[in-house]
Design a protein around this motif. Structure first.
Motif, mmCIF file in Angstrom:
data_model
loop_
_atom_site.group_PDB
_atom_site.id
_atom_site.type_symbol
_atom_site.label_atom_id
_atom_site.label_comp_id
_atom_site.label_asym_id
_atom_site.label_seq_id
_atom_site.Cartn_x
_atom_site.Cartn_y
_atom_site.Cartn_z
ATOM 1 N N ARG A 133 0.832 -1.202 0.000
ATOM 2 C CA ARG A 133 0.000 0.000 0.000
ATOM 3 C C ARG A 133 0.869 1.256 0.000
ATOM 4 O O ARG A 133 0.578 2.233 -0.701
ATOM 5 C CB ARG A 133 -0.916 0.004 1.221
ATOM 6 C CG ARG A 133 -1.761 1.279 1.345
ATOM 7 C CD ARG A 133 -2.819 1.159 2.416
ATOM 8 N NE ARG A 133 -2.249 0.866 3.723
ATOM 9 C CZ ARG A 133 -2.976 0.490 4.785
ATOM 10 N NH1 ARG A 133 -4.276 0.318 4.665
ATOM 11 N NH2 ARG A 133 -2.401 0.265 5.939
ATOM 12 N N ARG A 136 2.254 1.932 -3.492
ATOM 13 C CA ARG A 136 1.223 2.450 -4.390
ATOM 14 C C ARG A 136 0.898 3.918 -4.082
ATOM 15 O O ARG A 136 0.681 4.720 -4.994
ATOM 16 C CB ARG A 136 -0.045 1.597 -4.275
ATOM 17 C CG ARG A 136 0.022 0.290 -5.065
ATOM 18 C CD ARG A 136 -1.175 -0.579 -4.811
ATOM 19 N NE ARG A 136 -1.004 -1.361 -3.588
ATOM 20 C CZ ARG A 136 -1.999 -2.008 -2.978
ATOM 21 N NH1 ARG A 136 -3.217 -1.949 -3.474
ATOM 22 N NH2 ARG A 136 -1.771 -2.709 -1.886
ATOM 23 N N THR A 137 0.900 4.274 -2.796
ATOM 24 C CA THR A 137 0.633 5.666 -2.424
ATOM 25 C C THR A 137 1.760 6.575 -2.897
ATOM 26 O O THR A 137 1.512 7.667 -3.428
ATOM 27 C CB THR A 137 0.477 5.779 -0.895
ATOM 28 O OG1 THR A 137 -0.548 4.891 -0.459
ATOM 29 C CG2 THR A 137 0.091 7.200 -0.500
ATOM 30 N N SER A 140 1.578 7.245 -6.582
ATOM 31 C CA SER A 140 0.473 8.130 -6.960
ATOM 32 C C SER A 140 0.682 9.558 -6.466
ATOM 33 O O SER A 140 -0.193 10.414 -6.641
ATOM 34 C CB SER A 140 -0.850 7.588 -6.419
ATOM 35 O OG SER A 140 -0.865 7.613 -5.002
ATOM 36 N N GLY A 142 1.275 10.491 -3.243
ATOM 37 C CA GLY A 142 0.749 10.747 -1.906
ATOM 38 C C GLY A 142 1.715 10.514 -0.776
ATOM 39 O O GLY A 142 1.325 10.544 0.396
ATOM 40 N N LYS A 144 3.367 9.006 2.079
ATOM 41 C CA LYS A 144 2.828 7.947 2.943
ATOM 42 C C LYS A 144 1.542 8.381 3.645
ATOM 43 O O LYS A 144 1.276 8.027 4.806
ATOM 44 C CB LYS A 144 3.867 7.495 3.958
ATOM 45 C CG LYS A 144 4.511 8.577 4.800
ATOM 46 C CD LYS A 144 5.566 7.963 5.725
ATOM 47 C CE LYS A 144 6.323 9.041 6.494
ATOM 48 N NZ LYS A 144 7.377 8.451 7.348
ATOM 49 N N SER A 145 0.730 9.103 2.912
ATOM 50 C CA SER A 145 -0.492 9.657 3.492
ATOM 51 C C SER A 145 -1.510 8.592 3.897
ATOM 52 O O SER A 145 -2.361 8.837 4.755
ATOM 53 C CB SER A 145 -1.141 10.635 2.510
ATOM 54 O OG SER A 145 -1.439 9.974 1.278
ATOM 55 N N THR A 146 -1.438 7.403 3.273
ATOM 56 C CA THR A 146 -2.408 6.354 3.602
ATOM 57 C C THR A 146 -1.902 5.410 4.692
ATOM 58 O O THR A 146 -2.619 4.492 5.095
ATOM 59 C CB THR A 146 -2.749 5.523 2.353
ATOM 60 O OG1 THR A 146 -1.552 4.869 1.883
ATOM 61 C CG2 THR A 146 -3.322 6.403 1.247
ATOM 62 N N HIS A 147 -0.663 5.620 5.146
ATOM 63 C CA HIS A 147 -0.084 4.672 6.106
ATOM 64 C C HIS A 147 -0.614 4.916 7.510
ATOM 65 O O HIS A 147 -0.708 6.056 7.972
ATOM 66 C CB HIS A 147 1.439 4.787 6.115
ATOM 67 C CG HIS A 147 2.092 3.793 7.035
ATOM 68 N ND1 HIS A 147 2.016 2.439 6.836
ATOM 69 C CD2 HIS A 147 2.812 3.972 8.183
ATOM 70 C CE1 HIS A 147 2.666 1.815 7.803
ATOM 71 N NE2 HIS A 147 3.156 2.724 8.637
ATOM 72 N N PRO A 289 -6.587 -2.462 -0.108
ATOM 73 C CA PRO A 289 -5.257 -1.876 0.050
ATOM 74 C C PRO A 289 -4.309 -2.757 0.856
ATOM 75 O O PRO A 289 -3.083 -2.596 0.772
ATOM 76 C CB PRO A 289 -5.537 -0.557 0.786
ATOM 77 C CG PRO A 289 -6.830 -0.789 1.499
ATOM 78 C CD PRO A 289 -7.626 -1.694 0.609
#
Length: 333
Positions: A133, A136-137, A140, A142, A144-147, A289
């Motif tokens: 994940r 991939r972030t 794109s 981002g 490590k905004s989704t971590h 994800p």
């Protein structure tokens, strides 16, 4: 001089093939564009007449299909006595019918152990640490905004449960033990080659093992009786948040049950190198994800593929010189 057939890819061991069969057998390459041509070639007077042994690679299925009853019948009628399959798994061959028809089958255990085990090791690390994940972030834009650190875990001190401690499972155990991880495993019977730090759980203690597992890694061969073996019941016996890794065969795991467990959070993540209907992948899996997915990369290295080719060719040679190859599959023992 007897003839042997190369049925499918031989990419890395051309020179070794020449050396192995020089003065021993004539090597014939299967060049049939379809099944009808292949079957015709096996008949008396056909281009494959006189073949007594076959080196087989799964890629041959693209042109002639799997080795089902029709092909096994034709091979047996042509005088073929040995199929040296390149690969640890041999689910594309009707081996029980081969046994009935007197056609022996060998595979290439050992040659695939390191590459497949390191694939499983990568999947486990990625799943526990949420690396797929994160990549991939980053790609794109981002960063490590989704971590979420609360969803990521170290390997050290975790329990790895191995379902099927054969060559691949044992190699994975060695890699994981170095962290160190606790290693537990389930087989029908204890593996005599397992080190003392591998804890054995028999059938009567399988549920106990599953309840302790942070990661369940599947190494079960695909047979009629193992389709859906890792199903709803087994998955729900795992502790909530556990990781499921599969480098065996896609159909060994009940995909629908696995997806349900991902949806409700019972599975914390999955790492998959195999799928039930390859090369098709269930689109639902692409939406998670917390799923690390690979396109069956287990043995996709030049090193392992060359070892596999040589091992399969050596089984064919041993059949010619000794009457029997070394790596006879369990169904024939």
């Amino acid at each position: 001089m007897p003839r042997v057939m190369i049925c499918g890819d031989l990419v890395w061991a051309h020179q070794e093939c020449e050396e192995i069969f020089q003065g021993l057998a004539e090597v014939v390459r299967m060049d049939s564009p379809d099944r009808a041509d292949f079957l015709s070639g096996l008949k008396q007077g056909g281009k494959y007449e006189g073949v007594v042994g076959v080196y087989r690679h799964n890629v041959s299925a693209d042109s002639i299909g799997v080795f089902d009853r029709e092909i096994v019948d034709a091979l047996a009628a042509a005088g073929v006595k040995w199929i040296a399959h390149n690969g640890a798994g041999y689910d594309q061959i009707d081996v029980l019918y081969c046994k009935e028809k007197g056609v022996w089958v060998s595979n290439t255990p050992g040659a695939v152990d390191d590459a497949t085990a390191t694939t499983g090791f990568y999947l486990m690390i990625s799943a526990l640490r949420c690396f797929s994940r994160a990549e991939r972030t980053l790609r794109s834009g981002g960063w490590k905004s989704t971590h979420r650190p609360g969803e990521a875990h170290d390997l050290t001190g975790r329990t790895l449960a191995i379902l099927g401690l054969g060559g691949i499972g044992l190699r994975l155990a060695e890699l994981a033990h170095a962290f160190p991880m606790r290693i537990v495993y389930h087989n029908r019977r204890p593996n005599p080659n397992a080190p003392a730090w591998c804890e054995y759980f028999g059938q009567g203690r399988l549920d106990e093992m599953l309840a302790q597992a942070d990661v369940l890694s599947v190494h079960v061969p695909l047979k009629d009786e193992t389709v859906g073996y890792v199903g709803e019941t087994m998955i729900r016996k795992l502790k909530r948040g556990a990781v499921l890794v599969n480098t065996a065969r896609g159909k060994v795991v009940d995909e629908a049950a696995m997806i349900r467990a991902l949806e409700d959070g019972h599975l914390g993540a999955v790492g998959l190198d195999v799928f039930p209907d390859e090369p098709q992948v269930n689109p639902r899996l692409l939406e998670f994800p917390n799923a690390t997915l690979l396109p069956h990369m287990g043995t996709e290295t030049c090193d392992s593929q060359k070892k596999m080719e040589i091992r399969a060719l050596s089984n064919l040679r041993d059949f010619l010189t000794k009457g029997k190859g070394f790596d006879i599959i369990p169904e024939f023992k």
